[in-house]
Scaffold this motif. Sequence first.
Motif, short mmCIF file in Angstrom:
data_model
loop_
_atom_site.label_atom_id
_atom_site.label_comp_id
_atom_site.label_asym_id
_atom_site.label_seq_id
_atom_site.Cartn_x
_atom_site.Cartn_y
_atom_site.Cartn_z
N GLN A 260 0.83 -1.20 0.00
CA GLN A 260 0.00 0.00 0.00
C GLN A 260 0.87 1.26 0.00
OE1 GLN A 260 -2.58 -0.39 3.39
NE2 GLN A 260 -3.56 -2.25 2.61
N ALA A 261 1.98 1.21 0.75
CA ALA A 261 2.87 2.37 0.83
C ALA A 261 3.52 2.64 -0.52
CB ALA A 261 3.93 2.14 1.90
N ALA B 54 5.08 4.89 -6.55
CA ALA B 54 6.32 4.23 -6.95
C ALA B 54 6.06 3.01 -7.83
CB ALA B 54 7.10 3.80 -5.71
N VAL B 55 4.79 2.74 -8.13
CA VAL B 55 4.44 1.60 -8.96
C VAL B 55 3.93 2.11 -10.30
CG1 VAL B 55 3.10 -0.52 -9.14
CG2 VAL B 55 3.83 0.29 -6.89
N ARG B 56 4.69 1.84 -11.34
CA ARG B 56 4.33 2.31 -12.68
C ARG B 56 3.61 1.20 -13.45
NH1 ARG B 56 4.98 7.32 -11.12
NH2 ARG B 56 7.14 8.03 -10.95
N LEU B 57 2.58 1.59 -14.19
CA LEU B 57 1.87 0.65 -15.05
C LEU B 57 2.17 0.97 -16.50
CD1 LEU B 57 -1.60 0.51 -13.25
CD2 LEU B 57 0.35 -1.02 -12.99
N ALA B 58 2.48 -0.07 -17.26
CA ALA B 58 2.86 0.13 -18.66
C ALA B 58 1.65 0.54 -19.50
CB ALA B 58 3.46 -1.16 -19.22
N VAL C 115 11.99 3.03 -7.87
CA VAL C 115 12.60 3.45 -6.61
C VAL C 115 12.81 4.96 -6.60
CG1 VAL C 115 14.67 3.27 -5.19
CG2 VAL C 115 13.68 1.23 -6.23
N HIS C 116 13.13 5.52 -7.76
CA HIS C 116 13.43 6.95 -7.81
C HIS C 116 12.20 7.81 -7.47
CE1 HIS C 116 17.37 6.05 -9.43
NE2 HIS C 116 16.79 5.21 -10.25
N ALA C 117 11.01 7.25 -7.63
CA ALA C 117 9.81 7.99 -7.25
C ALA C 117 9.76 8.24 -5.74
CB ALA C 117 8.56 7.23 -7.69
N LEU C 118 10.42 7.35 -4.99
CA LEU C 118 10.44 7.53 -3.54
C LEU C 118 11.25 8.75 -3.13
CD1 LEU C 118 11.00 3.82 -2.43
CD2 LEU C 118 8.88 5.12 -2.29
N LEU C 119 12.16 9.17 -3.99
CA LEU C 119 12.97 10.35 -3.69
C LEU C 119 12.11 11.59 -3.47
CD1 LEU C 119 15.83 9.88 -6.32
CD2 LEU C 119 16.07 9.72 -3.83
N VAL D 11 -3.00 -6.73 -5.16
CA VAL D 11 -4.16 -6.37 -4.33
C VAL D 11 -4.16 -4.88 -4.02
CG1 VAL D 11 -5.22 -6.66 -2.05
CG2 VAL D 11 -4.43 -8.66 -3.33
N ALA D 12 -2.98 -4.34 -3.68
CA ALA D 12 -2.88 -2.91 -3.36
C ALA D 12 -3.27 -2.05 -4.56
CB ALA D 12 -1.47 -2.57 -2.89
#
Length: 223
Positions: A13-14, A20-24, A43-47, A186-187
Amino acid sequence: MLLSPSGAPHIAQALVAADAVRLAGDTPFFYTSGWASPVYVDVHALLGDAKERTALMDGMAEAVAPLIGRRGIGAVVGTESSGIAIAAWLADRLRLPMLTLRKRPIGWGVQAQLQGRLPQGCKVLLVDDVNTDGRSKHAAAAALRQVGAAVEDALVLLDYAIYPKVAPVQPPLCLLALVGWEHLHVALQNSGKLTDAQCRTLKDFSESPTSWSVAHGGTGALA
């Protein structure tokens, strides 16, 4: 293997909340292992999201701390490139030295591929962002062992755990993950942000990642 099965849904969920989760779209994501996927953990989205990043890394450090003590791990090694940021954040919280493992040797000598100061006989934790079939993690473990590092464990944010696995290296490498694909799926479904087409794509991928990969130009077998 999940580092903390009870915490995996929250971590998933975080990651979604931090975008930080990209969909094509029309073009799938291709991992270095050759597998095609409709999903990529950036990971770079977390920055750009200090709150979510801090919570995620605090949770990772807390979950892995018992392993660090039990194994006697004295350093964290981040793989080029996405694993470097995770390893740095984690090493800071664990108060451990951090080293970088390049994808391929540059130059010559002991530090041609592993950069940083490695104490003699030090046991390390290998850190990366995502695992598909385990190929790159085993190769990284072999590279570390060639320069004298003892490595028994690798830690990733996401282990799909649905692709075929390569034969394990010797001595075996224990692969640990914060979250598996089932939790991330699920998230994403619960986020309310998916279109009907995206829901169908993720369902098809979950049912047969190998077939999905082949159909979208990726590999369908272990190299």
